[in-house]
Design a protein around this motif. Sequence first.
Motif, PDB file in Angstrom:
ATOM      1  N   VAL A  94       1.901  15.636  12.049  1.00 61.70           N
ATOM      2  CA  VAL A  94       3.066  17.022  12.320  1.00 61.70           C
ATOM      3  C   VAL A  94       3.967  16.364  13.275  1.00 61.70           C
ATOM      4  N   HIS A  95       3.642  15.431  14.283  1.00 60.58           N
ATOM      5  CA  HIS A  95       4.413  15.482  15.522  1.00 60.58           C
ATOM      6  C   HIS A  95       5.621  13.933  15.177  1.00 60.58           C
ATOM      7  N   ALA A  96       6.542  14.127  16.095  1.00 61.25           N
ATOM      8  CA  ALA A  96       7.633  13.681  15.376  1.00 61.25           C
ATOM      9  C   ALA A  96       7.236  11.747  16.319  1.00 61.25           C
ATOM     10  N   ALA A  97       6.458  11.827  17.309  1.00 58.91           N
ATOM     11  CA  ALA A  97       6.053  11.602  18.402  1.00 58.91           C
ATOM     12  C   ALA A  97       5.288  10.245  17.481  1.00 58.91           C
ATOM     13  N   SER A  98       4.750  10.799  16.345  1.00 57.31           N
ATOM     14  CA  SER A  98       3.625   9.544  15.602  1.00 57.31           C
ATOM     15  C   SER A  98       4.652   8.883  15.083  1.00 57.31           C
ATOM     16  N   ALA A  99       5.670   9.196  14.309  1.00 58.63           N
ATOM     17  CA  ALA A  99       6.259   8.594  13.370  1.00 58.63           C
ATOM     18  C   ALA A  99       7.262   7.141  14.582  1.00 58.63           C
ATOM     19  N   GLU A 100       7.295   8.196  15.588  1.00 55.03           N
ATOM     20  CA  GLU A 100       8.795   6.877  16.759  1.00 55.03           C
ATOM     21  C   GLU A 100       7.652   6.326  16.404  1.00 55.03           C
ATOM     22  N   ALA A 101       6.031   6.445  16.848  1.00 50.86           N
ATOM     23  CA  ALA A 101       5.441   4.808  17.338  1.00 50.86           C
ATOM     24  C   ALA A 101       5.384   4.129  16.437  1.00 50.86           C
ATOM     25  N   LEU A 102       4.906   4.107  15.097  1.00 48.46           N
ATOM     26  CA  LEU A 102       4.924   3.846  14.110  1.00 48.46           C
ATOM     27  C   LEU A 102       6.279   2.736  13.464  1.00 48.46           C
ATOM     28  N   PHE A 103       7.535   3.483  13.373  1.00 50.18           N
ATOM     29  CA  PHE A 103       8.699   3.262  12.957  1.00 50.18           C
ATOM     30  C   PHE A 103       8.963   1.611  14.433  1.00 50.18           C
ATOM     31  N   ALA A 104       9.015   2.690  15.262  1.00 49.38           N
ATOM     32  CA  ALA A 104       8.821   1.091  16.432  1.00 49.38           C
ATOM     33  C   ALA A 104       8.535   0.084  16.175  1.00 49.38           C
ATOM     34  N   GLU A 105       7.169   0.562  16.698  1.00 48.14           N
ATOM     35  CA  GLU A 105       6.431  -0.812  15.961  1.00 48.14           C
ATOM     36  C   GLU A 105       6.309  -1.838  14.857  1.00 48.14           C
ATOM     37  N   ALA A 106       6.461  -1.284  13.899  1.00 44.42           N
ATOM     38  CA  ALA A 106       7.460  -1.979  12.402  1.00 44.42           C
ATOM     39  C   ALA A 106       8.266  -2.480  13.057  1.00 44.42           C
ATOM     40  N   LEU A 107       9.299  -1.809  13.205  1.00 39.68           N
ATOM     41  CA  LEU A 107      10.243  -2.407  13.888  1.00 39.68           C
ATOM     42  C   LEU A 107      10.706  -3.849  14.197  1.00 39.68           C
ATOM     43  N   ALA A 108       9.716  -4.000  15.713  1.00 41.04           N
ATOM     44  CA  ALA A 108       9.238  -5.048  16.770  1.00 41.04           C
ATOM     45  C   ALA A 108       8.965  -6.300  16.000  1.00 41.04           C
ATOM     46  N   ARG A 109       8.035  -5.729  14.840  1.00 40.31           N
ATOM     47  CA  ARG A 109       7.610  -6.688  13.755  1.00 40.31           C
ATOM     48  C   ARG A 109       8.531  -7.607  12.839  1.00 40.31           C
ATOM     49  N   ASN A 110       9.295  -6.534  12.418  1.00 37.45           N
ATOM     50  CA  ASN A 110      10.139  -6.970  11.309  1.00 37.45           C
ATOM     51  C   ASN A 110       9.355  -6.527  10.117  1.00 37.45           C
ATOM     52  N   MET A 111       9.105  -5.709   9.933  1.00 39.22           N
ATOM     53  CA  MET A 111       7.873  -5.028   8.905  1.00 39.22           C
ATOM     54  C   MET A 111       8.593  -3.882   7.923  1.00 39.22           C
ATOM     55  N   ARG A 112       8.882  -4.101   6.645  1.00 39.34           N
ATOM     56  CA  ARG A 112       9.244  -2.832   5.662  1.00 39.34           C
ATOM     57  C   ARG A 112       7.632  -2.173   6.049  1.00 39.34           C
ATOM     58  N   LEU A 113       8.506  -1.084   5.871  1.00 41.53           N
ATOM     59  CA  LEU A 113       7.719   0.085   6.389  1.00 41.53           C
ATOM     60  C   LEU A 113       8.732   1.100   6.567  1.00 41.53           C
ATOM     61  N   ASP A 121       0.534  -1.502   0.178  1.00 40.55           N
ATOM     62  CA  ASP A 121      -0.163   0.178  -0.381  1.00 40.55           C
ATOM     63  C   ASP A 121       1.118   0.888  -0.318  1.00 40.55           C
ATOM     64  N   THR A 122       0.614   1.589  -0.977  1.00 41.65           N
ATOM     65  CA  THR A 122       1.976   3.328  -1.386  1.00 41.65           C
ATOM     66  C   THR A 122       1.399   4.281  -0.864  1.00 41.65           C
ATOM     67  N   HIS A 123       0.225   4.105  -0.123  1.00 40.79           N
ATOM     68  CA  HIS A 123       0.234   6.000   0.633  1.00 40.79           C
ATOM     69  C   HIS A 123      -0.823   5.263   1.378  1.00 40.79           C
ATOM     70  N   LEU A 124      -1.166   5.728   2.712  1.00 42.71           N
ATOM     71  CA  LEU A 124      -2.489   6.224   3.529  1.00 42.71           C
ATOM     72  C   LEU A 124      -1.805   6.827   4.640  1.00 42.71           C
ATOM     73  N   HIS A 125      -2.630   7.536   5.484  1.00 44.60           N
ATOM     74  CA  HIS A 125      -2.287   8.067   7.007  1.00 44.60           C
ATOM     75  C   HIS A 125      -2.400   7.083   7.827  1.00 44.60           C
ATOM     76  N   PHE A 126      -1.444   6.785   9.111  1.00 42.82           N
ATOM     77  CA  PHE A 126      -1.520   6.640   9.995  1.00 42.82           C
ATOM     78  C   PHE A 126      -2.780   6.858  10.899  1.00 42.82           C
ATOM     79  N   PRO A 127      -2.635   8.165  10.928  1.00 48.95           N
ATOM     80  CA  PRO A 127      -3.428   8.569  12.304  1.00 48.95           C
ATOM     81  C   PRO A 127      -4.712   8.809  11.966  1.00 48.95           C
ATOM     82  N   GLN A 128      -5.256   8.400  10.568  1.00 51.00           N
ATOM     83  CA  GLN A 128      -6.378   8.477  10.089  1.00 51.00           C
ATOM     84  C   GLN A 128      -7.710   7.461  10.312  1.00 51.00           C
ATOM     85  N   THR A 129      -7.050   6.512  10.866  1.00 50.29           N
ATOM     86  CA  THR A 129      -8.091   5.269  11.056  1.00 50.29           C
ATOM     87  C   THR A 129      -9.436   5.324  11.713  1.00 50.29           C
ATOM     88  N   GLN A 130      -9.555   6.493  12.578  1.00 52.03           N
ATOM     89  CA  GLN A 130     -10.137   7.144  12.888  1.00 52.03           C
ATOM     90  C   GLN A 130     -10.833   8.184  12.652  1.00 52.03           C
TER      91      GLN A 130
END
Length: 427
Positions: free
Chosen positions: A135-154, A71-80
């Motif tokens: 816009v918050h660095a914390a949101s990218a941090e959280a997503l990277f950390a979770e993807a790393l824990a799953r060894n997911m390409r993100l 999936d080449t374009h989606l928004h993490f903070p828009q799940t709700q």
Amino acid sequence: MERKIIRARLLSFLREPLSPEDRDSFRYIEDGGLLIEDGIIRAFDEFTNLDAAGAEVIDHRPYLVMPGFIDTHLHFPQTQVIASWAAQLLDWLNDYTFPEETRYSDPAFCAVMARAFLDLLAAHGTTTAVAYASVHAASAEALFAEALARNMRLITGKVMMDRNAPDGLRDTAQTGYDDTKRLIARWHGKGRLGYAITPRFAITSTPAQMEAAQALAAEHPDCHIQTHLSENHAEIALSCELYPDAVDYTDIYARYGLLRENSLLGHAIHLSDREIGALAEAGAKPVFCPTSNLYLGSGLFDDAKLRGAGLVNAIATDIGGGTSYSMLTTLAEGYKVLQLQGQRMHPYRAFHWITRGNAVALGLEGRIGTLEAGSEADLVVLNAEATPAMALRMARARGLMDELFTLQVMGDDRAVVQTYVAGVGRK
Ligand code: GUN
Ligand code: ZN
């Protein structure tokens, strides 16, 4: 060393299929086996040709295994935000999306949502995502950390936006630059992660911020760049008003050095011939977001015209303007968008697009998007008889093309039996 064999019907594309008759464009093995070691596919062959010594054999017959969806374009903070009652793009952003994204200043909330987000992707068969954080660095941090824990390409990046947005959702040219720089240093290239420099779109960035994005892009040529382009008529008018020196919307990004081969341009609907030529010259990648374009009433993506100009188009969900996490549903709606313009998307091309095709658009072919030996073991296991209606349709199916078209037109997360990320079952 962990050794695993997945036994199933296997399908993987070698190149883009030229027509529904182009069966040389893919490999399909009825009783196939994938030998996986340490998250990498080591062999893709007839099951009986594989050396099963010491390997755990997982038998997914009679299901169909393909490379995991991209999936080449989606928004993490828009799940709700999905299914918010808005007129068109700018109202939807201002009334629902921007207020929702302010919640992602809280790292604890981001961590919870990152788990939910990546669980949803796996449930829908998506193994690689290119996501906008907030816009918050914390949101990218959280997503990277979770993807790393799953060894997911993100691939993700904090959105840069310093105007035309509410309090709590703006950075500045300087903080946007500094936060991005820090995030790139910390995450880009770590595990299977990549950073995308992410000026949200021209409306929410001042010229000073565009200059900062330009500097980041020049300093990090191997980072992707992602932004939105020419989605909606009001958006285009306001963008051109805000950048009066640019000859058109595309030229705004061109002036700031943001168009290159690893630039992903969400939507790209209402483009002039000049703009299409400029994108083709730069090798930038338009991203077709059919469910979003229909839902927000944005317009019809002209795939054939862009391809005719030599562009390589990606395809994506655009959650939460998009209405489904499923790349199958995305194909179904994409098929209809193209039908309305006298274009057809045959199933071989469709399944190539959401696997190898998107990998090519990202410059990641050879790593993801195929089942060839050497690829990362990201897989989706599909059942084209997942619902009673699909099973009835499949009772009349005459081979692989009918099976794929059933998945393309009727499929969603119910058709996903299992997802493997780097060889590990994740659904
Ligand atoms: N343009 C700028 N931001 C967005 C967004 O979040 N979604 C969509 N669909 N278009 C945008
Ligand atoms: Zn978007």
